[in-house]
Design an enzyme around this catalytic site. Sequence first.
Site, PDB file in Angstrom:
ATOM      1  CG  ASP A  12      -1.963  -1.307   1.200  1.00  0.00           C
ATOM      2  OD1 ASP A  12      -2.402  -1.653   0.307  1.00  0.00           O
ATOM      3  OD2 ASP A  12      -1.995  -1.236   2.472  1.00  0.00           O
ATOM      4  CE  LYS A  15       3.107  -2.526  -3.974  1.00  0.00           C
ATOM      5  NZ  LYS A  15       1.844  -2.236  -2.839  1.00  0.00           N
ATOM      6  N   GLY A  39      -4.388  -4.848  -3.549  1.00  0.00           N
ATOM      7  CA  GLY A  39      -5.258  -3.453  -3.793  1.00  0.00           C
ATOM      8  C   GLY A  39      -4.553  -2.373  -4.401  1.00  0.00           C
ATOM      9  CG  HIS A  40      -1.614  -2.549  -6.959  1.00  0.00           C
ATOM     10  ND1 HIS A  40      -1.432  -2.998  -7.563  1.00  0.00           N
ATOM     11  CD2 HIS A  40      -1.689  -3.302  -5.918  1.00  0.00           C
ATOM     12  CE1 HIS A  40      -0.500  -3.764  -7.153  1.00  0.00           C
ATOM     13  NE2 HIS A  40      -0.274  -3.866  -6.125  1.00  0.00           N
ATOM     14  CD  GLN A 234       1.143  -8.738  -2.165  1.00  0.00           C
ATOM     15  OE1 GLN A 234       1.790  -9.746  -2.913  1.00  0.00           O
ATOM     16  NE2 GLN A 234      -0.300  -8.703  -2.631  1.00  0.00           N
TER      17      GLN A 234
HETATM   18  P1  GDP Z   1      -0.546  -0.097  -3.140  1.00  0.00           P
HETATM   19  O1  GDP Z   1      -0.841  -1.229  -3.120  1.00  0.00           O
HETATM   20  O2  GDP Z   1       0.604  -0.319  -3.517  1.00  0.00           O
HETATM   21  O3  GDP Z   1      -1.258   0.567  -4.894  1.00  0.00           O
HETATM   22  O4  GDP Z   1      -1.826   1.344  -2.302  1.00  0.00           O
HETATM   23  P2  GDP Z   1      -2.879   1.517  -2.484  1.00  0.00           P
HETATM   24  O5  GDP Z   1      -3.914   1.951  -3.368  1.00  0.00           O
HETATM   25  O6  GDP Z   1      -3.156   0.098  -1.467  1.00  0.00           O
HETATM   26  O7  GDP Z   1      -2.833   2.501  -0.841  1.00  0.00           O
HETATM   27  C1  GDP Z   1      -2.393   3.866  -1.253  1.00  0.00           C
HETATM   28  C2  GDP Z   1      -3.450   5.125  -1.282  1.00  0.00           C
HETATM   29  O8  GDP Z   1      -2.607   5.733  -1.233  1.00  0.00           O
HETATM   30  C3  GDP Z   1      -4.914   4.552  -2.596  1.00  0.00           C
HETATM   31  O9  GDP Z   1      -5.853   4.946  -1.841  1.00  0.00           O
HETATM   32  C4  GDP Z   1      -4.229   5.913  -3.341  1.00  0.00           C
HETATM   33  O10 GDP Z   1      -5.621   7.071  -4.054  1.00  0.00           O
HETATM   34  C5  GDP Z   1      -3.527   7.151  -2.226  1.00  0.00           C
HETATM   35  N1  GDP Z   1      -2.459   7.781  -2.489  1.00  0.00           N
HETATM   36  C6  GDP Z   1      -1.051   7.537  -3.898  1.00  0.00           C
HETATM   37  N2  GDP Z   1       0.101   8.049  -3.456  1.00  0.00           N
HETATM   38  C7  GDP Z   1      -0.791   8.834  -2.597  1.00  0.00           C
HETATM   39  C8  GDP Z   1       0.167  10.803  -2.210  1.00  0.00           C
HETATM   40  O11 GDP Z   1       1.434  10.458  -2.901  1.00  0.00           O
HETATM   41  N3  GDP Z   1      -0.778  10.962  -1.013  1.00  0.00           N
HETATM   42  C9  GDP Z   1      -2.051  10.811  -1.029  1.00  0.00           C
HETATM   43  N4  GDP Z   1      -2.387  11.379   0.240  1.00  0.00           N
HETATM   44  N5  GDP Z   1      -2.048   9.648  -0.982  1.00  0.00           N
HETATM   45  C10 GDP Z   1      -1.963   8.859  -2.192  1.00  0.00           C
HETATM   46  P1  IMO Z   2      -0.519  -4.173  -1.864  1.00  0.00           P
HETATM   47  O1  IMO Z   2      -0.224  -5.301  -3.235  1.00  0.00           O
HETATM   48  C1  IMO Z   2      -0.749  -4.588   2.482  1.00  0.00           C
HETATM   49  C2  IMO Z   2      -0.663  -8.566   4.727  1.00  0.00           C
HETATM   50  C3  IMO Z   2      -1.723  -9.165   4.645  1.00  0.00           C
HETATM   51  C4  IMO Z   2      -0.855 -10.317   5.809  1.00  0.00           C
HETATM   52  C5  IMO Z   2      -0.506 -11.170   4.626  1.00  0.00           C
HETATM   53  C6  IMO Z   2      -0.142 -12.064   4.261  1.00  0.00           C
HETATM   54  O2  IMO Z   2      -2.038  -4.121  -2.490  1.00  0.00           O
HETATM   55  O3  IMO Z   2       0.329  -4.063  -1.341  1.00  0.00           O
HETATM   56  P2  IMO Z   2      -2.199 -13.004   2.553  1.00  0.00           P
HETATM   57  O4  IMO Z   2      -3.695 -12.611   2.219  1.00  0.00           O
HETATM   58  O5  IMO Z   2      -1.194 -12.558   1.152  1.00  0.00           O
HETATM   59  O6  IMO Z   2      -1.640 -14.175   2.795  1.00  0.00           O
HETATM   60  O7  IMO Z   2      -2.360 -11.591   3.510  1.00  0.00           O
HETATM   61  O8  IMO Z   2      -0.018 -10.034   4.037  1.00  0.00           O
HETATM   62  N1  IMO Z   2      -1.198  -8.092   2.678  1.00  0.00           N
HETATM   63  C7  IMO Z   2      -0.843  -6.805   2.579  1.00  0.00           C
HETATM   64  N2  IMO Z   2      -0.835  -5.253   2.848  1.00  0.00           N
HETATM   65  N3  IMO Z   2      -1.033  -4.766   0.769  1.00  0.00           N
HETATM   66  C8  IMO Z   2      -1.004  -6.008   0.370  1.00  0.00           C
HETATM   67  O9  IMO Z   2      -1.064  -5.692  -1.187  1.00  0.00           O
HETATM   68  C9  IMO Z   2      -1.336  -6.721   0.833  1.00  0.00           C
HETATM   69  N4  IMO Z   2      -0.896  -8.203   0.629  1.00  0.00           N
HETATM   70  C10 IMO Z   2      -1.105  -8.600   1.805  1.00  0.00           C
HETATM   71  O10 IMO Z   2      -2.512  -8.057   5.548  1.00  0.00           O
HETATM   72  O11 IMO Z   2      -0.676  -9.482   6.710  1.00  0.00           O
HETATM   73 MG    MG Z   3      -2.463  -1.786  -1.944  1.00  0.00          MG
END
Ligand code: GDP
Ligand code: IMO
Ligand code: MG
Length: 450
Positions: A12, A15, A39-40, A234
């Site tokens: 999170d 990416k 979850g991207h 991840q």
């Molecule tokens: P990922 O799994 O690495 O793709 O990240 P996620 O999408 O799970 O979580 C990142 C969250 O932060 C999402 O809601 C993005 O829209 C948001 N986000 C990404 N870059 C920024 C940033 O520079 N500032 C803020 N406030 N939010 C961001």
């Molecule tokens: P993105 O790609 C954050 C965490 C879970 C748990 C551990 C193992 O959005 O960054 P799993 O279901 O993979 O066996 O869970 O890894 N986890 C993540 N945490 N971002 C993710 O993906 C994750 N995918 C798995 O919360 O601690």
């Molecule tokens: Mg994510």
Amino acid sequence: MTVTIVGSQLGDEGKGALVDRWGGDADVVVRYQGGDNAGHTVVEGGEEYKLSLVPSGAVRGTIGVLGNGCVVNPRTLFTEIDGLRDRGLDPDVRIARRAHVIFPYHRVLDGIEEEGKSDDDSGVEVGTTGRGIGPTYEDKAGRRGIRVGDLLDPDVLRERLEYVVPHKRRVAEAVYGLDVAESDHADAFDVEALYEEFVEVGERLADDEMTINCSDFLYRRRTAGDRILFEGAQGTSIDIDHGNYPFVTSSNPTAGGAAVGSGTGVTTVGAGEVVGIVKAYLSRVGAGPLPTELDGDDDEAALADEIREKGGEFGTVTGRPRRIGWLDLPMLRHASRVSGFTGIAINHVDVLADLPELQVCVEYELDGERLDTVPTTTQRWARCEPVYREFDTWSMGDWTETEYDTLPESARSYVEFVAEEVDAAVYAVGVGPDREETIELANPFEDAAD
Ligand code: GDP
Ligand code: IMO
Ligand code: MG
């Protein structure tokens, strides 16, 4: 050439935003590990897309590949593709025939194993996303998995199911005490029901010409001059080898995974760029230690709440509130060394604006010693005391379409300090979720040193 995007921390990091940013300069975007535990998020002109399996280049119309290192739940994949089509996109997704399939019994087993761990109070619960990721990789390593290619041949599928399903059923019943027949999960362990559903999956995959020999496909695209973007899911600290085991996922998000998980040579991945995505603080969903966690007194809890609210730190997949901590440089040094970052992108710089204080962990103290990287055992890591350096905060302005040079000086100092510590150039700074709120200092496809 290739660019590999890697999560530097605990997932999170944002990416998806960077894959979207540079996905328009790529011809193919490849996920190389993980599954719908990811979850991207991509935000384009206020429109938000949450992607679990479809590679994040889809919003740009770039071809997406799920590599052999992925585990694929066809239900999630089709629902996601159909949902994106309803929103006017036309995702072109190809799936490696060597990728493994997540079956309904994998999800059930993920759930009951976690439940069992939480019941006995032993502190071993991982807090998985419940998507069946671990059990599917277990079957892959145990040589009883079913691959995407197997879905294309009904006879092979039946043979594989007849071998594996009774095994899974015995595990569910004998190890976890589940009365399969009387439970809500009877169909998940029923060869006929699974065969019927997954033969249809195979038919759709074949009709839509979605399956590929991933290694060969990417080789041909690359030698024809295409640019490949590898999209890690991840993050490094939840990598099965390099993370804080056992509080990890079951795959390799680190850069080596891009080679193995797509059938691309390490020399090719290594000749390209490897960009570590860094969140300007830490967030964690799920269990496990977090030395810089803001979970002490009321002041810390209030700070964590403020960051959580401003950053929208609630899990994309499960909706769980994310745990919050200060940026941890030992964790980042480890990430940079494992993946060999050529550059980094630092996101969420806006979230740190206007905080009452701002700290960065520069080293750990453990048993009277200073450590500049993460110790190898989770027990030792849990005992590490962060050594902090305080930074000046900055004010939040309207940073949409800001140039790097016009960011507040204290924000730039923070970013540059981090880059120096991990010995990598800054390619981008995120000051908000929208595509327009990523300040680009260099485009790894255009500006990379050859
Ligand atoms: P990922 O799994 O690495 O793709 O990240 P996620 O999408 O799970 O979580 C990142 C969250 O932060 C999402 O809601 C993005 O829209 C948001 N986000 C990404 N870059 C920024 C940033 O520079 N500032 C803020 N406030 N939010 C961001
Ligand atoms: P993105 O790609 C954050 C965490 C879970 C748990 C551990 C193992 O959005 O960054 P799993 O279901 O993979 O066996 O869970 O890894 N986890 C993540 N945490 N971002 C993710 O993906 C994750 N995918 C798995 O919360 O601690
Ligand atoms: Mg994510």
